[in-house]
Design an enzyme around this catalytic site. Structure first.
Site, PDB file in Angstrom:
ATOM      1  N   SER A  53      -2.077 -11.681  17.248  1.00  0.00           N
ATOM      2  CA  SER A  53      -0.704 -11.545  16.768  1.00  0.00           C
ATOM      3  C   SER A  53       0.240 -12.435  17.566  1.00  0.00           C
ATOM      4  O   SER A  53       1.207 -12.962  17.044  1.00  0.00           O
ATOM      5  CB  SER A  53      -0.237 -10.095  16.891  1.00  0.00           C
ATOM      6  OG  SER A  53      -0.975  -9.277  16.027  1.00  0.00           O
ATOM      7  N   ASP A  83      -0.445   4.143  14.594  1.00  0.00           N
ATOM      8  CA  ASP A  83      -0.036   5.453  15.119  1.00  0.00           C
ATOM      9  C   ASP A  83      -0.932   5.932  16.258  1.00  0.00           C
ATOM     10  O   ASP A  83      -0.462   6.558  17.197  1.00  0.00           O
ATOM     11  CB  ASP A  83      -0.038   6.481  13.978  1.00  0.00           C
ATOM     12  CG  ASP A  83       0.969   6.096  12.910  1.00  0.00           C
ATOM     13  OD1 ASP A  83       2.144   5.887  13.244  1.00  0.00           O
ATOM     14  OD2 ASP A  83       0.566   5.984  11.733  1.00  0.00           O
ATOM     15  N   HIS A 108       7.097   5.817  10.913  1.00  0.00           N
ATOM     16  CA  HIS A 108       6.398   7.010  10.431  1.00  0.00           C
ATOM     17  C   HIS A 108       6.585   8.052  11.534  1.00  0.00           C
ATOM     18  O   HIS A 108       6.527   7.718  12.714  1.00  0.00           O
ATOM     19  CB  HIS A 108       4.920   6.658  10.212  1.00  0.00           C
ATOM     20  CG  HIS A 108       4.050   7.793   9.771  1.00  0.00           C
ATOM     21  ND1 HIS A 108       4.483   8.802   8.928  1.00  0.00           N
ATOM     22  CD2 HIS A 108       2.739   8.053  10.026  1.00  0.00           C
ATOM     23  CE1 HIS A 108       3.459   9.634   8.712  1.00  0.00           C
ATOM     24  NE2 HIS A 108       2.404   9.204   9.364  1.00  0.00           N
ATOM     25  N   SER A 252      -1.148   3.103 -26.989  1.00  0.00           N
ATOM     26  CA  SER A 252      -1.302   3.504 -28.399  1.00  0.00           C
ATOM     27  C   SER A 252      -1.126   5.018 -28.550  1.00  0.00           C
ATOM     28  O   SER A 252      -1.245   5.775 -27.579  1.00  0.00           O
ATOM     29  CB  SER A 252      -2.689   3.115 -28.888  1.00  0.00           C
ATOM     30  OG  SER A 252      -3.654   3.933 -28.249  1.00  0.00           O
TER      31      SER A 252
END
Ligand code: NAD
Ligand code: MG
Length: 331
Positions: A53, A83, A108, A252
């Site tokens: 990264s 997490d 989160h 349909s």
């Protein structure tokens, strides 16, 4: 009806002259950091020195620092590593440098809600949780829109926590789509329940069993793939744009009649009951305990299941269809 926040409700001046440190450059880290940068806010990245990264963020022209230095340099710290990694990373590399009045942002509520991170009382603890995978967040932002997000305030030491959360949500494009305020508890529980019973668990198991039934009945796997996996995207796109009724209008009358009469026989009361049991397991904290233990033990079950999925015919057939049609590009 719940209050929904849009661009006009946000006063971004709380972030004037402030520096935001984004910790982690994965699914959410990549998407959020790039949106924040494009929105003109002051950003630094906090990453592991020499990691993949680190190189990628350097290539993308971010100022990159080791995590403790990024925390020291910033007023707002965004926790965008997995997490399971957050508790030890927080303890060793963030908390020693989290001076009074700084803001710690989660995407989160897991670690705050389950108390695997317990921050000091003299900082703001907020959440900005985009309701989408990272790549979709970035794609919608680049299309001048955004994904909806939840915000929550766990601690408001400065008295400005809510405007900070809204300002970050705005920088992600989320106040274009709509932002609602919730609590860490509700976001954490509903996120885990939703991904288990519908978004991840429900969908992949529905696709797998549907695909297997068609193949076991002797239909070619390629046909089974188109009928289940490929077409689900088109159906869900219709629902996303125009709701269930919009989707029903687009199929349909035979599909409407079959779907509405047979659907409840497939996803029946037993399935709903299973869903309720899943929810209880999340609310009691049992699921979180089990997952943290699995992770600490080197993820034996997780790894076996990932391998089984990679080898499933739905995946092998799907991969060749997607690469032949150009839907899936080689990475
Ligand atoms: P991820 O697995 O994509 O993040 C991986 C990144 O974290 C790596 O690229 C690296 O930069 C960093 N990292 C990993 N291990 C590390 C370590 N030991 N030390 C330092 N850095 C490390 O994670 P993600 O899915 O982006 O999740 C980040 C947060 O966002 C989590 O709280 C998650 O719940 C939340 N979230 C994720 C999504 C999603 O779509 N993935 C959606 C909403 C919220
Ligand atoms: Mg989730």
């Amino acid at each position: 009806m719940m209050k929904i926040y849009y661009d006009k409700d946000v006063n971004s001046s709380v972030l004037d002259g402030k520096t935001i440190a984004v910790i982690g450059y994965g699914s959410q880290g990549y998407a959020q950091a790039n949106c924040i940068k494009d929105s003109g806010l002051n950003i630094v990245m906090g990453l592991r020195m020499g990691g993949k990264s680190w190189e990628r963020a350097n290539r993308d022209r971010f100022p990159v620092f080791p995590i403790p230095d990024a925390v020291k340099k910033s007023d707002v710290v965004m926790m965008l590593v997995p997490d399971t990694v957050q508790p030890s990373l927080y303890k060793d590399q963030i908390s020693p440098y989290l001076k009074p009045g700084k803001t710690l942002v989660f995407a989160h509520g897991f670690n705050i809600h389950f108390k695997t991170i317990v921050p000091p009382t003299n900082v703001d603890i907020i959440m900005v949780a985009p309701k989408a995978p990272g790549p979709s967040l970035r794609e919608l932002y680049l299309n001048q829109f955004g994904v909806p997000a939840l915000i929550a305030i766990h601690q408001d030491y400065t008295g400005k926590a809510k405007q900070t959360a809204l300002s970050i949500a705005k920088a992600l494009g989320s106040t274009k789509a709509g932002v609602i305020e919730t609590t860490f508890k509700d976001e954490t529980e509903s996120d885990l329940i939703g991904e288990q019973i519908v978004l991840v668990g429900g969908i992949i198991e529905l696709l797998k069993k549907g695909f297997e039934v068609l193949v076991e009945l002797g239909y070619p796997p390629e046909l089974a793939y188109f009928e289940t996996c490929n077409e689900i995207k088109l159906i869900v796109d219709q629902i996303y744009h125009a709701g269930v009724i919009g989707m029903l209008r687009a199929v349909s009358d035979t599909a409407k009649y079959g779907g509405m009469t047979i659907g409840p026989k497939v996803i029946d009361a037993r399935v709903k009951n299973n869903m309720k049991n899943v929810a209880k397991n999340v609310q009691s904290g049992e699921f979180a305990k089990k997952w943290l233990k699995e992770d600490a033990n080197g993820r034996p079950i997780f790894n076996v299941l990932m391998k089984q999925w990679q080898e499933h015919q739905l995946e092998t057939v799907g991969k060749s269809i997607r690469s032949m049609s150009g839907i899936e590009k080689e990475k």
